[in-house]
Design a protein around this motif. Sequence first.
Motif, PDB file in Angstrom:
ATOM      1  N   SER A 188       0.839  -1.206   0.000  1.00 11.09           N
ATOM      2  CA  SER A 188       0.000   0.000   0.000  1.00 11.09           C
ATOM      3  C   SER A 188       0.874   1.256   0.000  1.00 11.09           C
ATOM      4  CB  SER A 188      -0.885   0.030   1.253  1.00 11.09           C
ATOM      5  OG  SER A 188      -0.087   0.339   2.392  1.00 11.09           O
ATOM      6  N   SER A 189       0.278   2.389  -0.406  1.00  8.62           N
ATOM      7  CA  SER A 189       1.014   3.661  -0.410  1.00  8.62           C
ATOM      8  C   SER A 189       1.523   4.006   0.982  1.00  8.62           C
ATOM      9  CB  SER A 189       0.110   4.786  -0.913  1.00  8.62           C
ATOM     10  OG  SER A 189      -0.161   4.583  -2.272  1.00  8.62           O
ATOM     11  N   ALA A 190       0.666   3.818   1.978  1.00  7.32           N
ATOM     12  CA  ALA A 190       1.051   4.161   3.355  1.00  7.32           C
ATOM     13  C   ALA A 190       2.261   3.323   3.792  1.00  7.32           C
ATOM     14  CB  ALA A 190      -0.120   3.935   4.304  1.00  7.32           C
ATOM     15  N   HIS A 191       2.232   2.058   3.430  1.00  9.13           N
ATOM     16  CA  HIS A 191       3.340   1.151   3.765  1.00  9.13           C
ATOM     17  C   HIS A 191       4.612   1.592   3.023  1.00  9.13           C
ATOM     18  CE1 HIS A 191       5.172  -2.772   4.858  1.00  9.13           C
ATOM     19  NE2 HIS A 191       5.728  -2.700   3.661  1.00  9.13           N
ATOM     20  N   LEU A 192       4.470   1.870   1.733  1.00  7.10           N
ATOM     21  CA  LEU A 192       5.643   2.233   0.934  1.00  7.10           C
ATOM     22  C   LEU A 192       6.311   3.506   1.448  1.00  7.10           C
ATOM     23  CD1 LEU A 192       4.454   1.358  -2.702  1.00  7.10           C
ATOM     24  CD2 LEU A 192       6.236   0.187  -1.385  1.00  7.10           C
ATOM     25  N   LYS A 193       5.500   4.466   1.893  1.00  7.94           N
ATOM     26  CA  LYS A 193       6.090   5.708   2.426  1.00  7.94           C
ATOM     27  C   LYS A 193       7.032   5.404   3.584  1.00  7.94           C
ATOM     28  CE  LYS A 193       2.374   8.841   1.388  1.00  7.94           C
ATOM     29  NZ  LYS A 193       1.168   9.406   1.884  1.00  7.94           N
ATOM     30  N   ARG A 194       6.608   4.488   4.450  1.00  6.67           N
ATOM     31  CA  ARG A 194       7.446   4.100   5.596  1.00  6.67           C
ATOM     32  C   ARG A 194       8.694   3.343   5.116  1.00  6.67           C
ATOM     33  NH1 ARG A 194       4.491   3.119  10.349  1.00  6.67           N
ATOM     34  NH2 ARG A 194       6.482   2.383  11.206  1.00  6.67           N
ATOM     35  N   VAL A 195       8.513   2.500   4.112  1.00  2.90           N
ATOM     36  CA  VAL A 195       9.655   1.766   3.548  1.00  2.90           C
ATOM     37  C   VAL A 195      10.678   2.746   2.966  1.00  2.90           C
ATOM     38  CG1 VAL A 195      10.399   0.129   1.738  1.00  2.90           C
ATOM     39  CG2 VAL A 195       8.322  -0.335   3.071  1.00  2.90           C
ATOM     40  N   PHE A 196      10.188   3.793   2.278  1.00  2.00           N
ATOM     41  CA  PHE A 196      11.104   4.769   1.673  1.00  2.00           C
ATOM     42  C   PHE A 196      11.917   5.496   2.753  1.00  2.00           C
ATOM     43  CE2 PHE A 196       7.701   5.347  -1.888  1.00  2.00           C
ATOM     44  CZ  PHE A 196       8.022   4.102  -2.401  1.00  2.00           C
ATOM     45  N   GLU A 197      11.280   5.788   3.886  1.00  2.00           N
ATOM     46  CA  GLU A 197      12.001   6.439   5.002  1.00  2.00           C
ATOM     47  C   GLU A 197      13.112   5.528   5.507  1.00  2.00           C
ATOM     48  OE1 GLU A 197       9.494   7.674   8.384  1.00  2.00           O
ATOM     49  OE2 GLU A 197       8.037   8.357   6.877  1.00  2.00           O
ATOM     50  N   GLU A 198      12.736   4.268   5.751  1.00  2.00           N
ATOM     51  CA  GLU A 198      13.695   3.260   6.215  1.00  2.00           C
ATOM     52  C   GLU A 198      14.835   3.119   5.214  1.00  2.00           C
ATOM     53  OE1 GLU A 198      14.731   1.561   8.965  1.00  2.00           O
ATOM     54  OE2 GLU A 198      12.934   2.591   9.626  1.00  2.00           O
ATOM     55  N   TYR A 199      14.470   3.082   3.951  1.00  2.00           N
ATOM     56  CA  TYR A 199      15.445   2.899   2.877  1.00  2.00           C
ATOM     57  C   TYR A 199      16.479   4.020   2.908  1.00  2.00           C
ATOM     58  CZ  TYR A 199      17.418   2.074  -1.738  1.00  2.00           C
ATOM     59  OH  TYR A 199      18.295   1.820  -2.774  1.00  2.00           O
ATOM     60  N   ARG A 200      15.979   5.235   3.123  1.00  2.00           N
ATOM     61  CA  ARG A 200      16.886   6.382   3.151  1.00  2.00           C
ATOM     62  C   ARG A 200      17.882   6.264   4.316  1.00  2.00           C
ATOM     63  NH1 ARG A 200      13.535  10.775   3.773  1.00  2.00           N
ATOM     64  NH2 ARG A 200      14.093  10.896   5.965  1.00  2.00           N
ATOM     65  N   LYS A 201      17.367   5.842   5.471  1.00  2.00           N
ATOM     66  CA  LYS A 201      18.243   5.671   6.647  1.00  2.00           C
ATOM     67  C   LYS A 201      19.301   4.594   6.377  1.00  2.00           C
ATOM     68  CE  LYS A 201      14.550   6.692   9.896  1.00  2.00           C
ATOM     69  NZ  LYS A 201      13.561   5.946  10.684  1.00  2.00           N
ATOM     70  N   LEU A 202      18.845   3.556   5.736  1.00  2.00           N
ATOM     71  CA  LEU A 202      19.690   2.386   5.486  1.00  2.00           C
ATOM     72  C   LEU A 202      20.769   2.673   4.444  1.00  2.00           C
ATOM     73  CD1 LEU A 202      19.494  -0.664   6.366  1.00  2.00           C
ATOM     74  CD2 LEU A 202      18.171  -1.027   4.284  1.00  2.00           C
ATOM     75  N   SER A 203      20.366   3.320   3.361  1.00  2.00           N
ATOM     76  CA  SER A 203      21.264   3.436   2.205  1.00  2.00           C
ATOM     77  C   SER A 203      21.877   4.817   2.051  1.00  2.00           C
ATOM     78  CB  SER A 203      20.482   3.121   0.923  1.00  2.00           C
ATOM     79  OG  SER A 203      19.528   4.147   0.681  1.00  2.00           O
ATOM     80  N   GLY A 204      21.249   5.817   2.690  1.00  2.00           N
ATOM     81  CA  GLY A 204      21.704   7.188   2.485  1.00  2.00           C
ATOM     82  C   GLY A 204      21.174   7.797   1.195  1.00  2.00           C
ATOM     83  N   PHE A 205      20.317   7.066   0.503  1.00  2.00           N
ATOM     84  CA  PHE A 205      19.739   7.572  -0.749  1.00  2.00           C
ATOM     85  C   PHE A 205      18.216   7.619  -0.672  1.00  2.00           C
ATOM     86  CE2 PHE A 205      23.520   5.077  -2.280  1.00  2.00           C
ATOM     87  CZ  PHE A 205      24.285   6.169  -2.661  1.00  2.00           C
ATOM     88  N   GLU A 206      17.624   8.533  -1.437  1.00  2.00           N
ATOM     89  CA  GLU A 206      16.181   8.449  -1.669  1.00  2.00           C
ATOM     90  C   GLU A 206      15.966   7.282  -2.630  1.00  2.00           C
ATOM     91  OE1 GLU A 206      13.927   9.932  -0.146  1.00  2.00           O
ATOM     92  OE2 GLU A 206      14.767  11.816   0.595  1.00  2.00           O
ATOM     93  N   ILE A 207      14.825   6.607  -2.499  1.00  2.00           N
ATOM     94  CA  ILE A 207      14.539   5.463  -3.381  1.00  2.00           C
ATOM     95  C   ILE A 207      14.557   5.885  -4.853  1.00  2.00           C
ATOM     96  CG2 ILE A 207      12.010   5.708  -3.186  1.00  2.00           C
ATOM     97  CD1 ILE A 207      13.782   2.310  -3.354  1.00  2.00           C
ATOM     98  N   GLU A 208      14.087   7.115  -5.136  1.00  2.00           N
ATOM     99  CA  GLU A 208      14.082   7.600  -6.529  1.00  2.00           C
ATOM    100  C   GLU A 208      15.485   7.612  -7.126  1.00  2.00           C
ATOM    101  OE1 GLU A 208      10.532   9.915  -4.745  1.00  2.00           O
ATOM    102  OE2 GLU A 208      12.397   9.014  -4.046  1.00  2.00           O
ATOM    103  N   GLU A 209      16.469   8.062  -6.312  1.00  2.00           N
ATOM    104  CA  GLU A 209      17.854   8.124  -6.814  1.00  2.00           C
ATOM    105  C   GLU A 209      18.344   6.729  -7.176  1.00  2.00           C
ATOM    106  OE1 GLU A 209      20.602  10.760  -4.393  1.00  2.00           O
ATOM    107  OE2 GLU A 209      18.938  10.549  -2.980  1.00  2.00           O
ATOM    108  N   SER A 210      18.029   5.767  -6.328  1.00  2.00           N
ATOM    109  CA  SER A 210      18.482   4.396  -6.587  1.00  2.00           C
ATOM    110  C   SER A 210      17.828   3.827  -7.833  1.00  2.00           C
ATOM    111  CB  SER A 210      18.185   3.505  -5.387  1.00  2.00           C
ATOM    112  OG  SER A 210      18.952   3.922  -4.274  1.00  2.00           O
TER     113      SER A 210
END
Length: 317
Positions: free
Chosen positions: A198-220
Amino acid sequence: MAGRGTVKPHSGFNANNDAEVLYKAMKGLGTDEDAILQLLTARSNAQRQEIKAAFKTLHGKDLVDNLKSELGGKFESLIVALMTPPIMFEVTCLRDAIKGAGTDEKVLIEILASRSANEINEIKSLYKREHNDDLEEDVTGDTAGHFKRMLVVLLQASRQQGIQEGLIQSDAQALFAAGEQKYGTDEGQFITILGNRSSAHLKRVFEEYRKLSGFEIEESIQRETSGTLQEVLLAVVKCARSVPGYFAESLYGAMKGAGTDDQTLIRIMASRSEVDMLDIRAEFRKKFATSLHKMIQGDTAGDYRKALLLLCGGDDA
């Protein structure tokens, strides 16, 4: 989202009166384009359907056929779009995107990435009824590779509801492992996670992703994928963050630089005017150094411009 459109049902609506106004605007020599655009942009789609029925009853003629023979060019395309019931309009756009010479991937991406599960299911069943073809088969026959796989996932319209707390961390890690962390890219992971959560879930995943990788998901996504797969994944990410934000960017893209992508402009202005145009305008103003109103004004002309500005519904200067 109710009531976030710029076009609302007209109070004191009378289908017969409106049908007469349109009839007068078109009969005899010359056409009163202004009367037509003022009236049709001030009625909801459901009301336009009633006007169409009244016109046929009173005059024995098809209103849309009449409009087509009186108007021309982009203005005609916009008015015809406004006269088409919403799901029917999307079916027509998809059909044209697939059935013409070549495939208009942009249309497939825009509609399938931005519509709700209910809307996708309605589109599929109307497509079947109208064309006696299966939309998924038509899409898969016209696309290939990972891009095709992602479109098929979106066509299933089976996004999970809500936020799966237990999966946020592991989804972010799976995306990181599928892209930035390995040589090459595991596109399948991107497709599965971005296509089914879901969109709500993905938003949280994107936050986590940024913390984890140092990148926004879009950049990756931009680094790890290319072509139409990249376009559809980015569209899905943008829609998860904000559907009006996605449409604001699409409108800007349609008008910036030399020339205008009028098909995209017409498609979005017609299909979102009763849904979330107010939010699209606000997002547009936030993201770009100008308002949607000003950009339309500078990029279009004549009755076409007038009608688009009425659908836009105001300037956020």
